[in-house]
Design an enzyme around this catalytic site. Structure first.
Site, PDB file in Angstrom:
ATOM      1  N   ASP A  32      -8.192  -8.855 -11.796  1.00 27.10           N
ATOM      2  CA  ASP A  32      -6.799  -8.419 -11.684  1.00 27.10           C
ATOM      3  C   ASP A  32      -6.555  -7.358 -12.752  1.00 27.10           C
ATOM      4  OD1 ASP A  32      -4.134  -9.841 -10.239  1.00 27.10           O
ATOM      5  OD2 ASP A  32      -3.660  -8.620 -12.000  1.00 27.10           O
ATOM      6  N   ASP A  84      -8.481  -2.772 -12.704  1.00 27.57           N
ATOM      7  CA  ASP A  84      -7.432  -1.996 -12.033  1.00 27.57           C
ATOM      8  C   ASP A  84      -8.111  -1.296 -10.861  1.00 27.57           C
ATOM      9  OD1 ASP A  84      -5.639  -0.108 -11.149  1.00 27.57           O
ATOM     10  OD2 ASP A  84      -5.166   0.687 -13.134  1.00 27.57           O
ATOM     11  N   TYR A 113       4.152   1.100   3.716  1.00 23.74           N
ATOM     12  CA  TYR A 113       3.380  -0.141   3.825  1.00 23.74           C
ATOM     13  C   TYR A 113       2.680  -0.212   5.195  1.00 23.74           C
ATOM     14  CZ  TYR A 113       2.356  -5.109   3.084  1.00 23.74           C
ATOM     15  OH  TYR A 113       1.727  -6.311   2.899  1.00 23.74           O
ATOM     16  N   VAL A 167       4.590 -14.272   3.357  1.00 20.16           N
ATOM     17  CA  VAL A 167       4.017 -15.339   2.536  1.00 20.16           C
ATOM     18  C   VAL A 167       4.826 -15.491   1.252  1.00 20.16           C
ATOM     19  CG1 VAL A 167       1.873 -16.245   1.546  1.00 20.16           C
ATOM     20  CG2 VAL A 167       1.768 -14.524   3.371  1.00 20.16           C
ATOM     21  N   PRO A 169       4.819 -14.598  -5.654  1.00 18.10           N
ATOM     22  CA  PRO A 169       5.661 -13.948  -6.666  1.00 18.10           C
ATOM     23  C   PRO A 169       6.171 -12.576  -6.216  1.00 18.10           C
ATOM     24  CG  PRO A 169       3.800 -15.004  -7.722  1.00 18.10           C
ATOM     25  CD  PRO A 169       3.562 -15.130  -6.235  1.00 18.10           C
ATOM     26  N   ARG A 175      10.879  -9.337  -4.421  1.00 17.28           N
ATOM     27  CA  ARG A 175      11.634  -8.513  -3.456  1.00 17.28           C
ATOM     28  C   ARG A 175      12.959  -9.188  -3.101  1.00 17.28           C
ATOM     29  NH1 ARG A 175       6.534  -7.632  -1.699  1.00 17.28           N
ATOM     30  NH2 ARG A 175       6.496  -9.071   0.059  1.00 17.28           N
TER      31      ARG A 175
HETATM   32  P1  NAD Z   1       1.564 -10.780  -5.740  1.00 23.10           P
HETATM   33  O1  NAD Z   1       2.465  -9.799  -6.404  1.00 23.10           O
HETATM   34  O2  NAD Z   1       2.050 -12.176  -5.722  1.00 23.10           O
HETATM   35  O3  NAD Z   1       0.164 -10.607  -6.434  1.00 23.10           O
HETATM   36  C1  NAD Z   1      -0.356  -9.317  -6.552  1.00 23.10           C
HETATM   37  C2  NAD Z   1      -1.388  -9.240  -7.650  1.00 23.10           C
HETATM   38  O4  NAD Z   1      -1.907  -7.914  -7.616  1.00 23.10           O
HETATM   39  C3  NAD Z   1      -0.822  -9.438  -9.061  1.00 23.10           C
HETATM   40  O5  NAD Z   1      -1.584 -10.418  -9.736  1.00 23.10           O
HETATM   41  C4  NAD Z   1      -0.963  -8.069  -9.710  1.00 23.10           C
HETATM   42  O6  NAD Z   1      -1.218  -8.118 -11.104  1.00 23.10           O
HETATM   43  C5  NAD Z   1      -2.156  -7.508  -8.940  1.00 23.10           C
HETATM   44  N1  NAD Z   1      -2.249  -6.044  -8.990  1.00 23.10           N
HETATM   45  C6  NAD Z   1      -1.240  -5.148  -8.903  1.00 23.10           C
HETATM   46  N2  NAD Z   1      -1.730  -3.906  -9.060  1.00 23.10           N
HETATM   47  C7  NAD Z   1      -3.077  -4.015  -9.218  1.00 23.10           C
HETATM   48  C8  NAD Z   1      -4.115  -3.090  -9.439  1.00 23.10           C
HETATM   49  N3  NAD Z   1      -3.877  -1.772  -9.525  1.00 23.10           N
HETATM   50  N4  NAD Z   1      -5.375  -3.566  -9.570  1.00 23.10           N
HETATM   51  C9  NAD Z   1      -5.632  -4.883  -9.498  1.00 23.10           C
HETATM   52  N5  NAD Z   1      -4.692  -5.825  -9.314  1.00 23.10           N
HETATM   53  C10 NAD Z   1      -3.414  -5.383  -9.173  1.00 23.10           C
HETATM   54  O7  NAD Z   1       1.266 -10.260  -4.249  1.00 23.10           O
HETATM   55  P2  NAD Z   1       0.922 -11.057  -2.875  1.00 23.10           P
HETATM   56  O8  NAD Z   1       2.211 -11.222  -2.151  1.00 23.10           O
HETATM   57  O9  NAD Z   1       0.037 -12.216  -3.129  1.00 23.10           O
HETATM   58  O10 NAD Z   1       0.134  -9.900  -2.085  1.00 23.10           O
HETATM   59  C11 NAD Z   1      -1.270  -9.756  -2.181  1.00 23.10           C
HETATM   60  C12 NAD Z   1      -1.727  -8.904  -1.001  1.00 23.10           C
HETATM   61  O11 NAD Z   1      -1.324  -9.532   0.217  1.00 23.10           O
HETATM   62  C13 NAD Z   1      -1.151  -7.487  -0.968  1.00 23.10           C
HETATM   63  O12 NAD Z   1      -2.140  -6.590  -0.497  1.00 23.10           O
HETATM   64  C14 NAD Z   1      -0.038  -7.600   0.053  1.00 23.10           C
HETATM   65  O13 NAD Z   1       0.269  -6.380   0.681  1.00 23.10           O
HETATM   66  C15 NAD Z   1      -0.659  -8.584   1.028  1.00 23.10           C
HETATM   67  N6  NAD Z   1       0.295  -9.276   1.893  1.00 23.10           N
HETATM   68  C16 NAD Z   1       1.297 -10.019   1.344  1.00 23.10           C
HETATM   69  C17 NAD Z   1       2.212 -10.635   2.195  1.00 23.10           C
HETATM   70  C18 NAD Z   1       3.363 -11.458   1.651  1.00 23.10           C
HETATM   71  O14 NAD Z   1       4.304 -11.749   2.412  1.00 23.10           O
HETATM   72  N7  NAD Z   1       3.336 -11.883   0.389  1.00 23.10           N
HETATM   73  C19 NAD Z   1       2.104 -10.491   3.572  1.00 23.10           C
HETATM   74  C20 NAD Z   1       1.058  -9.726   4.089  1.00 23.10           C
HETATM   75  C21 NAD Z   1       0.158  -9.112   3.239  1.00 23.10           C
END
Ligand code: NAD
Length: 248
Positions: free
Chosen positions: A36, A57, A150, A183, A186, A191
């Site tokens: 991460d 990153d 997105y 999902v 956090p 949002r």
């Molecule tokens: P989240 O914010 O809960 O977790 C995201 C993580 O990404 C964090 O730990 C953050 O530190 C890390 N991060 C941010 N920038 C980064 C970088 N440059 N390099 C490495 N790590 C980085 O997000 P989430 O909701 O668990 O989403 C994770 C993935 O799932 C994303 O690709 C998102 O588009 C996708 N997704 C989420 C949902 C939803 O409803 N939550 C639905 C469909 C797809």
């Protein structure tokens, strides 16, 4: 479903879907590199059996290449990192577009380019290797309001996935895309809280899910483990929807 003997790297594993997936892969027996950009978030993984953490990153190409040179060859790669830009095309300035493009798709191109040689070596010696790329139901699967950057970038993830799957299908390296519904993570809570009326915003997110509830990360992790395991050895090039029926 076992991942015993497999080495798997997960990006964005500090929280949300990435963290739950790293833990589920370790529980299924894999050696997991949980990565991460945020070192603090990774501290809660330290000491978990089967997990090693690395700060990465995914927008830093030099860091990706250095990590690929350092780590052993992988059997599985879960490119989970991504960001939601909220807005129509009228609210999408060039900086926001570049940011989404970079984090949601260019990072995956660079991760795959760096790690595919090792994945191919494992596919040759072990008979299988697997890449999972995080897309979304908001992609080429379905259009949603306020999701221009997105939807476009997550659609590109599906295109990238199919192209990689086609290139390496005969070499036993599979590549699939995961397309979740909404999902509870956090990021989603962020949002909701940032909306002018958070209570209404949460109701609106739930209303677009026909099952009447948000997904939990535990609704997703069995599919993540499956797609990285040999149990899915005849599945490649697919966008796998785990969306609670949103796209019926
Ligand atoms: P989240 O914010 O809960 O977790 C995201 C993580 O990404 C964090 O730990 C953050 O530190 C890390 N991060 C941010 N920038 C980064 C970088 N440059 N390099 C490495 N790590 C980085 O997000 P989430 O909701 O668990 O989403 C994770 C993935 O799932 C994303 O690709 C998102 O588009 C996708 N997704 C989420 C949902 C939803 O409803 N939550 C639905 C469909 C797809």
């Amino acid at each position: 479903m076992t991942l015993r003997g497999k080495t798997i790297l997960v990006t964005a594993a500090g929280q949300g879907i990435g963290a739950a997936s790293a833990l589920a892969c370790a529980k299924a027996g894999a050696k997991v590199y949980a990565t991460d950009v945020n070192a603090d978030l990774l501290t809660k993984m330290s000491g978990v059996e089967g997990i090693e953490t690395r700060v990465l990153d995914v927008t830093d190409v030099a860091a990706i290449d250095a990590l690929a040179a350092e780590l052993p060859d992988l059997d599985g790669l879960f490119n989970c990192a991504g960001v939601v830009h909220h807005g129509t095309i009228l609210e999408l300035d060039d900086a926001a577009w570049e940011f989404s493009l970079n984090l949601n798709i260019t990072s995956m191109v660079r991760m795959c380019r760096a790690f595919v040689p090792g994945l191919l070596r494992r596919a040759e010696s072990e008979g299988s290797a697997s890449i999972l790329n995080m897309s979304s139901m908001a992609s080429s699967e379905k259009g949603f309001v306020q999701r221009t950057a997105y939807g476009a970038t997550k659609a590109a993830v599906i295109g990238l996935t199919k192209a990689i799957a086609a290139d390496f299908v005969a070499q036993n390296l599979r590549c699939n895309a995961l397309c979740p519904g909404t999902v509870d993570t956090p990021a989603l809570q962020g949002r909701i809280q940032a909306a002018p009326d958070p209570v209404q915003a949460e109701k609106d997110f739930i209303a677009r899910q026909p099952m009447g509830r948000l997904a939990t990360v535990d609704d997703l992790t069995p599919t993540v483990v499956h797609l990285l395991s040999d149990g899915s050895s005849f599945i490649t090039g697919q966008s796998v929807l785990v969306d609670g029926g949103c796209t019926i």
